[in-house]
Write a protein that holds these residues in place. Structure first.
Motif, PDB file in Angstrom:
ATOM      1  N   PRO A  60       0.816  -1.218   0.000  1.00  0.00           N
ATOM      2  CA  PRO A  60       0.000   0.000   0.000  1.00  0.00           C
ATOM      3  C   PRO A  60       0.852   1.272   0.000  1.00  0.00           C
ATOM      4  O   PRO A  60       0.434   2.292  -0.569  1.00  0.00           O
ATOM      5  N   SER A  61       2.031   1.210   0.610  1.00  0.00           N
ATOM      6  CA  SER A  61       2.916   2.381   0.592  1.00  0.00           C
ATOM      7  C   SER A  61       3.342   2.709  -0.828  1.00  0.00           C
ATOM      8  O   SER A  61       3.295   3.872  -1.259  1.00  0.00           O
ATOM      9  N   MET A  62       3.758   1.682  -1.573  1.00  0.00           N
ATOM     10  CA  MET A  62       4.151   1.894  -2.972  1.00  0.00           C
ATOM     11  C   MET A  62       3.017   2.539  -3.764  1.00  0.00           C
ATOM     12  O   MET A  62       3.206   3.544  -4.469  1.00  0.00           O
ATOM     13  N   PHE A  63       1.842   1.937  -3.647  1.00  0.00           N
ATOM     14  CA  PHE A  63       0.696   2.406  -4.438  1.00  0.00           C
ATOM     15  C   PHE A  63       0.386   3.872  -4.148  1.00  0.00           C
ATOM     16  O   PHE A  63       0.254   4.697  -5.067  1.00  0.00           O
ATOM     17  N   THR A  64       0.288   4.216  -2.873  1.00  0.00           N
ATOM     18  CA  THR A  64      -0.157   5.560  -2.515  1.00  0.00           C
ATOM     19  C   THR A  64       0.933   6.600  -2.729  1.00  0.00           C
ATOM     20  O   THR A  64       0.654   7.732  -3.145  1.00  0.00           O
ATOM     21  N   LEU A  65       2.184   6.239  -2.457  1.00  0.00           N
ATOM     22  CA  LEU A  65       3.288   7.165  -2.716  1.00  0.00           C
ATOM     23  C   LEU A  65       3.394   7.487  -4.203  1.00  0.00           C
ATOM     24  O   LEU A  65       3.575   8.651  -4.588  1.00  0.00           O
ATOM     25  N   ILE A  66       3.258   6.465  -5.026  1.00  0.00           N
ATOM     26  CA  ILE A  66       3.342   6.672  -6.480  1.00  0.00           C
ATOM     27  C   ILE A  66       2.165   7.517  -6.963  1.00  0.00           C
ATOM     28  O   ILE A  66       2.335   8.424  -7.802  1.00  0.00           O
ATOM     29  N   LEU A  67       0.976   7.250  -6.450  1.00  0.00           N
ATOM     30  CA  LEU A  67      -0.184   8.057  -6.838  1.00  0.00           C
ATOM     31  C   LEU A  67      -0.006   9.510  -6.407  1.00  0.00           C
ATOM     32  O   LEU A  67      -0.339  10.438  -7.153  1.00  0.00           O
ATOM     33  N   GLY A  68       0.531   9.725  -5.201  1.00  0.00           N
ATOM     34  CA  GLY A  68       0.789  11.090  -4.750  1.00  0.00           C
ATOM     35  C   GLY A  68       1.770  11.805  -5.659  1.00  0.00           C
ATOM     36  O   GLY A  68       1.593  12.987  -5.993  1.00  0.00           O
ATOM     37  N   ALA A  69       2.812  11.092  -6.092  1.00  0.00           N
ATOM     38  CA  ALA A  69       3.780  11.683  -7.021  1.00  0.00           C
ATOM     39  C   ALA A  69       3.131  12.007  -8.363  1.00  0.00           C
ATOM     40  O   ALA A  69       3.401  13.056  -8.965  1.00  0.00           O
ATOM     41  N   ALA A  70       2.247  11.104  -8.837  1.00  0.00           N
ATOM     42  CA  ALA A  70       1.566  11.340 -10.108  1.00  0.00           C
ATOM     43  C   ALA A  70       0.681  12.579 -10.036  1.00  0.00           C
ATOM     44  O   ALA A  70       0.648  13.396 -10.966  1.00  0.00           O
ATOM     45  N   CYS A  71      -0.033  12.723  -8.919  1.00  0.00           N
ATOM     46  CA  CYS A  71      -0.893  13.903  -8.762  1.00  0.00           C
ATOM     47  C   CYS A  71      -0.062  15.182  -8.738  1.00  0.00           C
ATOM     48  O   CYS A  71      -0.447  16.212  -9.319  1.00  0.00           O
ATOM     49  N   ALA A  72       1.084  15.122  -8.065  1.00  0.00           N
ATOM     50  CA  ALA A  72       1.927  16.314  -7.951  1.00  0.00           C
ATOM     51  C   ALA A  72       2.560  16.711  -9.272  1.00  0.00           C
ATOM     52  O   ALA A  72       2.843  17.895  -9.498  1.00  0.00           O
ATOM     53  N   THR A  73       2.791  15.748 -10.177  1.00  0.00           N
ATOM     54  CA  THR A  73       3.365  16.102 -11.481  1.00  0.00           C
ATOM     55  C   THR A  73       2.403  16.963 -12.293  1.00  0.00           C
ATOM     56  O   THR A  73       2.838  17.725 -13.168  1.00  0.00           O
ATOM     57  N   ALA A  74       1.105  16.837 -12.001  1.00  0.00           N
ATOM     58  CA  ALA A  74       0.125  17.655 -12.710  1.00  0.00           C
ATOM     59  C   ALA A  74       0.289  19.137 -12.406  1.00  0.00           C
ATOM     60  O   ALA A  74      -0.094  19.992 -13.211  1.00  0.00           O
ATOM     61  N   THR A  75       0.863  19.443 -11.256  1.00  0.00           N
ATOM     62  CA  THR A  75       1.058  20.849 -10.891  1.00  0.00           C
ATOM     63  C   THR A  75       2.133  21.505 -11.749  1.00  0.00           C
ATOM     64  O   THR A  75       2.164  22.741 -11.871  1.00  0.00           O
ATOM     65  N   VAL A  76       3.003  20.690 -12.347  1.00  0.00           N
ATOM     66  CA  VAL A  76       4.103  21.244 -13.150  1.00  0.00           C
ATOM     67  C   VAL A  76       3.582  21.852 -14.449  1.00  0.00           C
ATOM     68  O   VAL A  76       4.046  22.914 -14.882  1.00  0.00           O
ATOM     69  N   SER A  77       2.598  21.196 -15.059  1.00  0.00           N
ATOM     70  CA  SER A  77       2.109  21.630 -16.375  1.00  0.00           C
ATOM     71  C   SER A  77       0.771  22.343 -16.326  1.00  0.00           C
ATOM     72  O   SER A  77       0.316  22.868 -17.346  1.00  0.00           O
ATOM     73  N   THR A  78       0.124  22.350 -15.173  1.00  0.00           N
ATOM     74  CA  THR A  78      -1.226  22.927 -15.072  1.00  0.00           C
ATOM     75  C   THR A  78      -1.261  24.011 -14.001  1.00  0.00           C
ATOM     76  O   THR A  78      -1.236  23.689 -12.804  1.00  0.00           O
ATOM     77  N   PRO A  79      -1.331  25.285 -14.391  1.00  0.00           N
ATOM     78  CA  PRO A  79      -1.291  26.383 -13.417  1.00  0.00           C
ATOM     79  C   PRO A  79      -2.396  26.311 -12.359  1.00  0.00           C
ATOM     80  O   PRO A  79      -2.166  26.649 -11.201  1.00  0.00           O
ATOM     81  N   ILE A  80      -3.589  25.847 -12.746  1.00  0.00           N
ATOM     82  CA  ILE A  80      -4.685  25.812 -11.793  1.00  0.00           C
ATOM     83  C   ILE A  80      -4.420  24.776 -10.693  1.00  0.00           C
ATOM     84  O   ILE A  80      -4.768  24.988  -9.523  1.00  0.00           O
ATOM     85  N   TYR A  81      -3.774  23.668 -11.075  1.00  0.00           N
ATOM     86  CA  TYR A  81      -3.401  22.664 -10.071  1.00  0.00           C
ATOM     87  C   TYR A  81      -2.258  23.165  -9.188  1.00  0.00           C
ATOM     88  O   TYR A  81      -2.219  22.906  -7.986  1.00  0.00           O
ATOM     89  N   GLN A  82      -1.333  23.894  -9.809  1.00  0.00           N
ATOM     90  CA  GLN A  82      -0.225  24.438  -9.036  1.00  0.00           C
ATOM     91  C   GLN A  82      -0.735  25.443  -8.005  1.00  0.00           C
ATOM     92  O   GLN A  82      -0.290  25.439  -6.851  1.00  0.00           O
ATOM     93  N   ALA A  83      -1.683  26.269  -8.408  1.00  0.00           N
ATOM     94  CA  ALA A  83      -2.259  27.255  -7.480  1.00  0.00           C
ATOM     95  C   ALA A  83      -2.999  26.556  -6.343  1.00  0.00           C
ATOM     96  O   ALA A  83      -2.921  26.986  -5.182  1.00  0.00           O
TER      97      ALA A  83
END
Length: 495
Positions: free
Chosen positions: A277-300
């Motif tokens: 479960p640690s692998m799954f959730t850590l990876i999902l958290g990283a995936a969500c955070a990558t969206a902030t790099v290309s999407t200003p509304i997510y970064q805000a």
């Protein structure tokens, strides 16, 4: 045949001694315990669990105990630190999450076996593993760690609820503290039951998050060549602190399992139930955070409300509306699953510090510790990312020193589980004095000072490599320091 009869007689004597302690404890007239018994709460504290009271025969207990805590929003926010705080690409985050989730789970699985084998809580076992003096100091550190982690873990859940309406931070923190107390004070059986099933709604919400994130086409893998080694090391230290942070409490949750339970079964179930479960959730958290790099509304959204604000943006805004808000509430409630074990263990660790403190009921310590966490959570709410990264690393420093000392004692001087006699665990004369433990700890502290990398301080080694390498060195330094002194301690003090 004679050896078997002697072993049976010894077991009977141990059971009688433990049962006497249990009986006197159960008959305590403390008003807090009387209230607890009315609600069928677990009254037992750090007393050894006698064999005839070990009724947890479920093979699922070690597999599911940390399944829900590591499917919580705290794990999601830890994974998000990779891209958001350390600037790492997605594949680097995946590699770090997979490898170090397994490595961090290994010592937790080992100490889980101790709980079933001896029926003693982790911080009582610390007296055998690190010496009487250092064992009590580690118990104090565990109280501080549990209180701090519980306070910090409240924050992303409160941020998520605050994103849906005008909820004051103090009110949200108070709600979660009260709910956590209710489960943790109930004790062993209720905790295992809660952790066994509370991951299911979280997992469903995570599937919704994956679907919504996929549909937005905002995910990006990033550039692996842009990830610096220093930031990778710092992220590894954060992951290790998150996963291995259960080491000082691991045995607490298996003391009601029969001592005849195969150790390999507990170990492998525990490692799988913690790492996957640690692998799954850590990876999902990283995936969500990558969206902030290309999407200003997510970064805000992330800058304003950290992982809670980002989840609200993904699930609710221009997306699922009412159903999205329902998912946010479910995800926020996952903080309870993560805080319950810490709330349970901080009370036991408090009793293990000093014998007079053990006279105060576990239920009372649980209540006090949670409200101290409340006082910590409110100011930390406003500087969450830095606070969480720093605190998880600090937990990793303490845990790594503990591992280095404990492994030396267990494998070199005890030569495995057969080298322990815990029938009279309250007699200090049966415990290592603790000089070697203190020296090992001081070696670990020296390593930490040299190699830690925090926003408020960087050691000489950390400045050279631009990252945190402390927990790796701490294990080695503590191991070496302990072994330099332990042979002389045994020779001249006899224990």
């Amino acid at each position: 045949m004679t050896e078997k009869l002697q072993a049976d007689e010894l077991q009977t004597q141990e059971t009688k001694v433990s049962a006497t302690t249990f009986s006197s404890h159960e008959e305590s007239e403390n008003f807090i315990n009387r209230i607890g018994r009315k609600f069928r709460a677990e009254i037992r504290g750090v007393e050894r669990v006698p064999e005839d009271k070990r009724v947890d025969t479920s093979k699922l207990s070690p597999l599911t105990m940390f399944l829900s805590p590591n499917m919580s929003i705290a794990a999601l926010s830890t994974g998000a630190l990779g891209p958001a705080l350390f600037g790492l690409d997605f594949w680097t985050c995946v590699l770090c999450s997979v490898i170090w989730s397994v490595i961090g789970a290994l010592p937790v699985g080992l100490f889980a076996v101790f709980g079933a084998r001896f029926g003693l809580r982790q911080q009582i076992l610390s007296r055998y593993l690190t010496g009487n003096i250092m064992g009590r100091i580690f118990a104090l550190f565990n109280v501080i760690s549990c209180i701090g982690w519980n306070g910090i873990n409240l924050i992303p859940a409160v941020q998520l609820l605050a994103s849906m309406g005008p909820l004051p931070p103090w009110a949200g923190c108070l709600i979660f503290v009260v709910l956590t107390c209710g489960v943790a004070m109930a004790g062993y059986k209720v905790i295992h039951l809660y952790e066994r099933y509370s991951w299911i709604p979280n997992f469903v919400v995570y599937l919704v998050v994956i679907a919504r994130l996929t549909m937005t086409h905002t995910f990006t893998f990033g550039d692996m060549s842009a990830s610096t080694s220093g930031n990778v090391l710092s992220f590894i230290a954060t992951i290790f602190g998150f996963v291995a942070g259960w080491v000082p409490s691991s045995a607490d949750y298996f003391v009601y399992m029969p001592s005849s339970t195969p150790g390999y079964q507990i170990f492998f179930s525990m490692v799988a139930g913690l790492a996957i479960p640690s692998m799954f959730t850590l990876i999902l958290g990283a995936a969500c955070a990558t969206a902030t790099v290309s999407t200003p509304i997510y970064q805000a959204a992330y800058e304003k409300g950290s992982i809670g604000g980002l989840m609200y943006q993904i699930l609710v805004v221009n997306n699922l509306h009412g159903f999205g808000k329902f998912c946010c509430v479910i995800l926020a409630l996952s903080a309870i699953a993560n805080n319950v074990p810490g709330s349970y263990s901080l009370a036991l660790a408090a009793q293990a510090i000093w014998s007079p403190l053990a006279r105060f009921p576990r239920l009372g310590w649980c209540l006090i510790g949670n409200f101290v966490s409340l006082g910590l959570a409110i100011p930390a709410y406003y500087v969450f990312a830095e606070t969480m990264s720093n605190f998880l690393s600090i937990i990793g420093y303490n845990v790594s020193i503990y591992i280095g000392i404990s492994m030396a004692e267990h494998w070199i001087y005890r030569r495995g589980f057969g080298g322990y006699d815990v029938t009279n665990f309250e007699n200090r004369k049966t415990l290592p004095f603790g000089i070697a433990g203190v020296v090992g700890f001081l070696f670990g502290v020296a390593s930490t000072v040299l190699s830690m990398d925090q926003t408020w301080y960087s050691g000489v080694i950390a400045r050279e490599i631009h990252g945190d390498i402390s927990f790796e060195l701490n294990i080695a330094f503590a191991f070496i320091g302990y072994n330099m002194v332990r042979p002389f301690e045994k020779k001249y003090l006899g224990r």
